[in-house]
Write a protein that holds these residues in place. Structure first.
Motif, PDB file in Angstrom:
ATOM      1  N   GLU A 164      37.186  74.402  31.026  1.00  0.00           N
ATOM      2  CA  GLU A 164      36.403  73.424  31.884  1.00  0.00           C
ATOM      3  C   GLU A 164      34.981  73.809  31.885  1.00  0.00           C
ATOM      4  O   GLU A 164      33.744  73.189  31.552  1.00  0.00           O
ATOM      5  CB  GLU A 164      37.292  73.646  33.214  1.00  0.00           C
ATOM      6  CG  GLU A 164      36.408  72.758  34.362  1.00  0.00           C
ATOM      7  CD  GLU A 164      37.209  72.956  35.447  1.00  0.00           C
ATOM      8  OE1 GLU A 164      38.505  72.905  35.459  1.00  0.00           O
ATOM      9  OE2 GLU A 164      36.629  73.185  36.678  1.00  0.00           O
ATOM     10  N   PHE A 177      35.896  82.593  28.766  1.00  0.00           N
ATOM     11  CA  PHE A 177      37.232  83.118  29.221  1.00  0.00           C
ATOM     12  C   PHE A 177      37.225  84.723  28.942  1.00  0.00           C
ATOM     13  O   PHE A 177      37.943  84.989  27.924  1.00  0.00           O
ATOM     14  CB  PHE A 177      38.307  82.371  28.100  1.00  0.00           C
ATOM     15  CG  PHE A 177      38.672  80.960  28.949  1.00  0.00           C
ATOM     16  CD1 PHE A 177      39.597  80.674  29.813  1.00  0.00           C
ATOM     17  CD2 PHE A 177      38.190  79.835  28.287  1.00  0.00           C
ATOM     18  CE1 PHE A 177      39.790  79.734  30.163  1.00  0.00           C
ATOM     19  CE2 PHE A 177      38.682  78.657  28.769  1.00  0.00           C
ATOM     20  CZ  PHE A 177      39.160  78.637  29.836  1.00  0.00           C
ATOM     21  N   ASN A 203      33.888  75.489  26.285  1.00  0.00           N
ATOM     22  CA  ASN A 203      34.146  74.685  27.468  1.00  0.00           C
ATOM     23  C   ASN A 203      33.499  73.373  27.469  1.00  0.00           C
ATOM     24  O   ASN A 203      32.504  73.177  26.481  1.00  0.00           O
ATOM     25  CB  ASN A 203      33.675  75.564  28.665  1.00  0.00           C
ATOM     26  CG  ASN A 203      34.401  76.536  29.039  1.00  0.00           C
ATOM     27  OD1 ASN A 203      35.519  76.708  29.402  1.00  0.00           O
ATOM     28  ND2 ASN A 203      33.820  77.864  28.883  1.00  0.00           N
ATOM     29  N   HIS A 277      45.619  74.659  32.221  1.00  0.00           N
ATOM     30  CA  HIS A 277      44.390  75.597  32.369  1.00  0.00           C
ATOM     31  C   HIS A 277      45.004  77.179  32.644  1.00  0.00           C
ATOM     32  O   HIS A 277      45.905  77.207  33.686  1.00  0.00           O
ATOM     33  CB  HIS A 277      43.501  75.112  33.244  1.00  0.00           C
ATOM     34  CG  HIS A 277      42.406  76.128  33.060  1.00  0.00           C
ATOM     35  ND1 HIS A 277      42.054  77.463  33.676  1.00  0.00           N
ATOM     36  CD2 HIS A 277      41.088  75.513  32.521  1.00  0.00           C
ATOM     37  CE1 HIS A 277      40.744  77.563  33.437  1.00  0.00           C
ATOM     38  NE2 HIS A 277      40.113  76.761  32.875  1.00  0.00           N
TER      39      HIS A 277
HETATM   40  N1  URA Z   1      37.630  78.983  33.099  1.00  0.00           N
HETATM   41  C1  URA Z   1      37.103  78.062  32.182  1.00  0.00           C
HETATM   42  O1  URA Z   1      37.638  76.809  32.213  1.00  0.00           O
HETATM   43  N2  URA Z   1      36.213  78.361  31.158  1.00  0.00           N
HETATM   44  C2  URA Z   1      36.083  79.691  31.213  1.00  0.00           C
HETATM   45  O2  URA Z   1      35.277  80.018  30.357  1.00  0.00           O
HETATM   46  C3  URA Z   1      36.439  80.747  32.199  1.00  0.00           C
HETATM   47  C4  URA Z   1      37.476  80.204  33.118  1.00  0.00           C
END
Ligand code: URA
Length: 306
Positions: A164, A177, A203, A277
Motif C-alpha cells: 500500500e 516492508f 508499494n 496484506h
Molecule cells: N505496509 C505496506 O503496505 N508497505 C510497506 O512498505 C510497509 C507496510
C-alpha cells in the motif's frame, strides 16, 4: 545448534529483543503448515530460547538476516521449511518499452505539464525512474516523508509484490516492508523457497502517508504512472497485490480483497494474484492459512518455476 559466532546472547531480554528475527521464522513455519498462528509460534520460540538459556546455553547460531539463512537450515532450534525450486538467475536488463506506451492509466501523472520531470513512460531503466522521482513533490505526501521509498529487489523478478505505502520503518530506512509486516512478508517469501533479493517489492504510493493512513485517491493517482513503469520495466511473471489498495489500482472493479483473494486475473499482459496484506495477517493470524493457499495456487500453476 549451540556455538559461538554470529550469536544471539541467551539472556531473556535479549531474546525478546530478537523478535524481529524470529517473526519471519514463525511466519515461514506457519506458511509451511507447521503451525497455525505465527504469534503463538513466536512466543513458543521465545520460550524455547529461554529454556535453553536456563539450561546453560549462552550462544545460538542465528542468521544475521532472515533472508541470508539458507532454507532448510536449523535456526534457533527450529528447522526452517525446505526450499522450493532454486531461484531464477535471470538478470538480463528489461527491454525499454516504447515511449508513451506506458502509464496511460494514471489520472494525474506524476510529472505534470508544469513539471520539468520526464513522464515515467519515457524513462528506460529503473535507476532513471528512481532518480527522476527521488525528490518528487507531486502530492502532499512529500511534506511528511523522510524519503521516497521506491522499491527493492531483482531487476527481472518472478514475483513483484505491491503493498500500500511505506510506514514509519520504511520511511526511515528507504526500503519497503522492513517493519513487522515486512518480517512476515520475508517469512512468506522464504516459505516459497526464495529470498527477498529474488523478488521485487514496492508499494502503490512511494511516500509515507501520515499516521499510516490509507493513501487518498489523488495520492494513488499521482504515483500510479511510477508503479506502471516499474511493472513494465520489471516485467514480472506474477504480480502479487497485498491487500485492497493495490488490488483496486490494478482491478478497479474488484469487490474487495476478501472476495477476490486467490483468484488470478490479468492486468494488461501480466498475471496478478491478490492476497491479504501482511499487516492484516498480523492482526488476523488465522488468515495466514488462506494466504498460503493463494500462493500454493501460484506454485501449482508454475509461476515460481525456474
Ligand atoms: N505496509 C505496506 O503496505 N508497505 C510497506 O512498505 C510497509 C507496510
Amino acid at each position: 545448534m549451540a556455538g559461538r559466532g554470529r550469536g544471539l546472547p541467551g539472556a531473556p531480554a535479549r531474546i525478546r529483543a530478537a523478535r524481529r528475527r524470529l517473526l519471519p521464522i514463525a511466519g515461514a513455519m506457519t506458511m509451511a503448515g507447521r503451525s497455525r498462528d505465527p504469534l503463538r509460534t513466536l512466543a513458543e520460540l521465545e520460550r524455547q530460547l529461554e529454556a535453553l538459556e536456563r539450561g546453560g546455553v549462552r550462544w545460538l547460531n542465528v542468521a544475521p538476516d532472515p533472508q541470508a539463512a539458507p532454507a532448510g537450515s536449523a535456526t534457533a532450534g527450529v528447522t526452517v521449511p525446505a526450499a522450493a525450486p532454486a531461484p531464477d538467475a535471470r538478470a538480463a536488463p528489461p527491454a525499454p518499452a516504447a515511449a508513451g506506451a506506458a502509464a496511460a492509466t494514471g489520472a494525474a501523472a506524476a510529472g505534470g505539464a508544469d513539471d520539468e520531470r520526464p513522464h515515467p513512460s519515457a524513462l528506460a531503466t529503473l535507476d532513471a525512474l528512481r532518480g527522476a522521482f527521488a525528490e518528487c513533490r507531486a502530492c502532499k505526501l512529500c511534506e511528511g516523508r523522510r524519503q521516497v521509498v521506491f522499491g527493492v529487489g531483482h531487476p527481472r523478478p518472478r514475483l513483484l509484490f505491491v503493498g500500500e505505502g511505506p510506514g514509519a520503518d520504511e520511511d526511515a530506512q528507504g526500503e519497503p516492508f522492513v517493519g513487522r509486516a515486512g518480517a512476515l512478508l520475508t517469512g512468506l517469501i522464504r516459505a516459497l523457497g526464495l529470498v527477498r533479493d529474488d523478488v521485487y517489492i514496492t508499494n502503490v504510493v512511494k511516500c509515507r502517508p501520515p499516521g499510516n493512513r490509507t493513501p487518498e485517491p489523488g495520492e494513488v493517482a499521482s504515483c500510479r504512472p511510477i508503479l506502471q513503469r516499474q511493472i513494465e520495466l520489471l516485467d514480472p511473471r506474477l504480480i502479487v497485490c497485498l491487500g485492497n489498495v493495490p488490488l483496486k489500482v490494478l482491478k478497479p472493479e474488484a469487490a474487495g480483497i476478501t472476495r477476490e483473494r486467490g483468484v488470478l486475473f490479468t492486468y494488461q499482459r501480466w498475471s496478478v494474484l491478490p492476497t491479504f496484506h501482511p499487516s492484516y495477517l498480523l492482526r488476523n493470524p488465522a488468515a495466514i492459512e488462506a494466504c498460503w493457499k493463494d500462493f500454493r495456487t501460484a506454485l501449482q500453476l508454475g509461476y515460481l518455476r525456474t
